[in-house]
Design a protein around this motif. Structure first.
Motif, PDB file in Angstrom:
ATOM      1  N   ALA A  35      19.451  -3.162  17.025  1.00 46.98           N
ATOM      2  CA  ALA A  35      20.220  -1.282  16.871  1.00 46.98           C
ATOM      3  C   ALA A  35      19.897  -0.388  17.796  1.00 46.98           C
ATOM      4  CB  ALA A  35      20.857  -0.952  15.521  1.00 46.98           C
ATOM      5  N   LEU A  36      17.886  -0.709  18.296  1.00 45.97           N
ATOM      6  CA  LEU A  36      17.208   0.015  18.040  1.00 45.97           C
ATOM      7  C   LEU A  36      17.724   0.624  19.765  1.00 45.97           C
ATOM      8  CD1 LEU A  36      14.848   1.735  18.218  1.00 45.97           C
ATOM      9  CD2 LEU A  36      13.397  -0.210  19.058  1.00 45.97           C
ATOM     10  N   PRO A  37      18.288  -0.676  20.857  1.00 45.37           N
ATOM     11  CA  PRO A  37      18.803  -0.304  21.953  1.00 45.37           C
ATOM     12  C   PRO A  37      19.669   0.739  22.443  1.00 45.37           C
ATOM     13  CG  PRO A  37      17.739  -2.339  21.870  1.00 45.37           C
ATOM     14  CD  PRO A  37      17.535  -1.857  20.729  1.00 45.37           C
ATOM     15  N   SER A  38      20.876  -0.083  20.944  1.00 43.52           N
ATOM     16  CA  SER A  38      21.930   0.580  21.290  1.00 43.52           C
ATOM     17  C   SER A  38      21.307   2.743  20.068  1.00 43.52           C
ATOM     18  CB  SER A  38      22.696  -0.311  19.744  1.00 43.52           C
ATOM     19  OG  SER A  38      24.838   0.833  19.911  1.00 43.52           O
ATOM     20  N   VAL A  39      20.923   2.434  20.074  1.00 39.25           N
ATOM     21  CA  VAL A  39      20.409   4.103  19.055  1.00 39.25           C
ATOM     22  C   VAL A  39      20.239   5.033  20.252  1.00 39.25           C
ATOM     23  CG1 VAL A  39      18.583   4.932  17.521  1.00 39.25           C
ATOM     24  CG2 VAL A  39      20.097   3.282  16.735  1.00 39.25           C
ATOM     25  N   ILE A  40      19.047   3.732  20.945  1.00 44.12           N
ATOM     26  CA  ILE A  40      18.807   5.053  22.542  1.00 44.12           C
ATOM     27  C   ILE A  40      19.719   5.535  23.085  1.00 44.12           C
ATOM     28  CG2 ILE A  40      17.002   4.644  23.978  1.00 44.12           C
ATOM     29  CD1 ILE A  40      15.293   3.022  22.240  1.00 44.12           C
ATOM     30  N   ALA A  41      19.992   4.707  23.538  1.00 44.19           N
ATOM     31  CA  ALA A  41      21.239   4.531  24.807  1.00 44.19           C
ATOM     32  C   ALA A  41      22.479   5.754  23.956  1.00 44.19           C
ATOM     33  CB  ALA A  41      22.236   3.240  25.072  1.00 44.19           C
ATOM     34  N   ARG A  42      23.077   5.573  22.998  1.00 43.67           N
ATOM     35  CA  ARG A  42      23.834   6.430  22.309  1.00 43.67           C
ATOM     36  C   ARG A  42      23.385   7.721  22.044  1.00 43.67           C
ATOM     37  NH1 ARG A  42      28.686   3.896  21.126  1.00 43.67           N
ATOM     38  NH2 ARG A  42      28.375   1.508  20.885  1.00 43.67           N
ATOM     39  N   ILE A 274      23.316   5.853  13.828  1.00 45.08           N
ATOM     40  CA  ILE A 274      24.217   5.185  12.782  1.00 45.08           C
ATOM     41  C   ILE A 274      25.061   4.283  14.045  1.00 45.08           C
ATOM     42  CG2 ILE A 274      25.527   5.405  10.747  1.00 45.08           C
ATOM     43  CD1 ILE A 274      22.841   6.630  10.426  1.00 45.08           C
ATOM     44  N   VAL A 275      25.788   5.139  15.071  1.00 43.44           N
ATOM     45  CA  VAL A 275      26.831   3.675  15.415  1.00 43.44           C
ATOM     46  C   VAL A 275      25.677   2.707  16.235  1.00 43.44           C
ATOM     47  CG1 VAL A 275      27.751   4.794  17.838  1.00 43.44           C
ATOM     48  CG2 VAL A 275      28.486   6.258  15.598  1.00 43.44           C
ATOM     49  N   GLY A 276      24.695   2.934  16.675  1.00 42.13           N
ATOM     50  CA  GLY A 276      23.886   1.528  17.149  1.00 42.13           C
ATOM     51  C   GLY A 276      23.649   0.416  15.810  1.00 42.13           C
ATOM     52  N   ILE A 277      23.322   1.529  15.051  1.00 41.56           N
ATOM     53  CA  ILE A 277      23.005   0.581  13.693  1.00 41.56           C
ATOM     54  C   ILE A 277      24.850  -0.099  13.470  1.00 41.56           C
ATOM     55  CG2 ILE A 277      23.262  -0.061  11.564  1.00 41.56           C
ATOM     56  CD1 ILE A 277      21.048   2.690  11.213  1.00 41.56           C
ATOM     57  N   MET A 278      25.885   0.789  13.195  1.00 41.23           N
ATOM     58  CA  MET A 278      27.846  -0.289  13.148  1.00 41.23           C
ATOM     59  C   MET A 278      27.100  -1.295  14.367  1.00 41.23           C
ATOM     60  SD  MET A 278      30.890   2.080  13.947  1.00 41.23           S
ATOM     61  CE  MET A 278      32.196   1.653  14.715  1.00 41.23           C
TER      62      MET A 278
END
Length: 456
Positions: A35-42, A274-278
């Motif tokens: 989730a963390l890399p995805s959150v940062i990216a998004r 939230i989309v990162g966590i998604m």
């Protein structure tokens, strides 16, 4: 009761409690690893949209209204490609969990072909934006400006077709940290690039849009280099686009569109977390189903939802505290800033509510239940939320607040519907379905072909 028995029971309870804490900690580490890399990216990628809107808003109030009118349509088209690429996320995640690694590249290539074809089919929306907005009854000066801005978005959406599929491919393998750092670098580069084009070279709105196009493709090219080195959502965004269009029919359309779009973009930026966590929910559920572990799947869902709700609550409080200052980040127009302030309570409520249903959607994608989730999305937003918003806004004269209340009603119903669907899901049965799905799409790897040949 005997003291020794009491002590034994207490010790057993303590051990179980400690074991539960340990399991939650281990699951949280697995979730945040994805989730963390995805959150940062998004957050960084969507931050370029926010920065561009801020530059445009300080150039011209007309261009801000035009940007606000078309930007949701651009994001809606982008989310169509992302939504279609969710199949990549499901199949790659489940293939990774089942150790069918060679199938992941095949799924990625198929996703590219489908997304590129979709981008091309939808190009008329960008090319003929002015006549489309005129046909929909938008003010002509806003429609004309939106038509000019929409052409710049073509480059942006083509880049999205590639970058999001690559991110999903890497995310399924938990190798997306590089994407996070590259997206952060894109955001850092985008700010001075926009300043250079807008203020130093004096290119105005065209300069702001050119900076957006360049920064998005810069990220894409680096993504390709890294990829070859390591060898539902869409319905909701269309819904937001229609809401912005409805705001354009209100009194003082320019201010209504601008304020509504600012709030939606702030919501969307927070939504990227939230989309990162998604995305993590999709990966975790897909991986565990691919492994055949229903119990681990259910435990992961509980931890995911708890984590997301806590984050949503934090940002809800921040929106309430700083809501009256928010509008001035995007415009100098007092009327627009005041309208944003008036919407801050509804914005905070939406932030909290939006911390739940995306994670449930991610769970559905991980399990391959996209069709059911899409139907729920369609009904909740278009059959329930949109009509309620229109009635409250126009019949009861609540204006932009009425439209937003309609949106919230759609979110509430969707959250309840997805919660019921996930609660009723038989995860043991889903394990069997996943196994059958992977076997159906499976192709032998080169090594397996050699082994088969040697034993034949």
């Amino acid at each position: 009761m005997d003291n020794s028995i009491q002590e034994s029971l207490l010790r057993t309870a303590a051990e179980e409690n400690g074991d539960l804490k340990g399991r939650i900690w281990e699951e949280s580490k697995k979730i945040w690893r994805v989730a963390l890399p995805s959150v940062i990216a998004r957050v960084a990628s969507f931050g370029t949209i926010i920065v561009t809107q801020s530059f445009v808003g300080h150039i011209s109030s007309l261009d801000l209204a035009a940007y606000a009118s078309f930007r949701p349509y651009s994001s809606s088209n982008s989310l169509i490609y992302i939504g279609m690429s969710s199949a990549t996320e499901t199949l790659c995640g489940q293939a990774y969990g089942a150790k069918q690694y060679h199938m992941m590249g095949i799924f990625l290539q198929r996703s590219w072909l489908v997304d590129l074809a979709t981008v091309t089919v939808l190009l008329p929306i960008f090319i003929f934006a002015t006549p489309i907005f005129d046909l929909l009854g938008e003010k002509h000066d806003i429609a004309k400006s939106a038509g000019r801005i929409s052409l710049w978005f073509i480059l942006y959406v083509y880049s999205i077709a590639f970058s999001m599929t690559i991110q999903m491919y890497l995310q399924a393998q938990q190798k997306n940290m590089i994407i996070a750092w590259l997206s952060a670098m894109q955001f850092v580069v985008h700010i001075p690039l926009s300043w250079l084009f807008v203020y130093v070279l004096d290119w105005g709105t065209n300069g702001a849009m050119a900076a957006l196009s360049i920064s998005s493709w810069l990220l894409n090219r680096i993504n390709y280099a890294f990829l070859f080195a390591v060898v539902f959502d869409s319905l909701e965004l269309w819904y937001y686009a229609i809401l912005v269009l409805l705001a354009g029919y209100m009194k003082n359309a320019e201010a209504s569109i601008s304020a509504f779009s600012i709030c939606l973009n702030v919501l969307a930026w927070i939504f990227m977390i939230i989309v990162g966590i998604m995305g993590s929910a999709t990966v975790r559920v897909a991986n565990e189903l691919g492994k055949g572990d229903a119990k681990a799947t259910k435990f992961s869902i509980k931890v995911l939802i708890s984590t997301s709700v806590m984050i949503g609550l934090l940002f809800c409080i921040l929106c309430l505290v700083f809501g009256n200052k928010l509008g001035y980040l995007f415009t100098n127009e007092e009327e627009v800033a005041q309208t944003v302030s008036d919407l801050s309570l509804l914005l905070a409520s939406s932030v909290l509510l939006s911390s739940i249903y995306p994670v449930l959607s991610g769970v559905a994608v991980g399990a391959g239940l996209q069709t059911k989730a899409a139907i729920i999305n369609l009904v909740c937003f278009y059959v329930i939320g949109l009509p309620i918003g229109a009635v409250l806004g126009y019949v009861f004269l609540l204006q932009v607040k009425g439209i937003w209340l309609g949106m919230i009603s759609g979110v509430i119903v969707e959250t309840l519907a997805l919660s019921f669907m996930i609660w009723r899901t038989n995860w043991d049965e889903e394990v069997s379905i996943t196994s059958a799905r992977l076997n159906r799409w499976y192709l032998e790897s080169v090594e397996e072909n050699k082994t088969t040949f040697l034993h034949s």
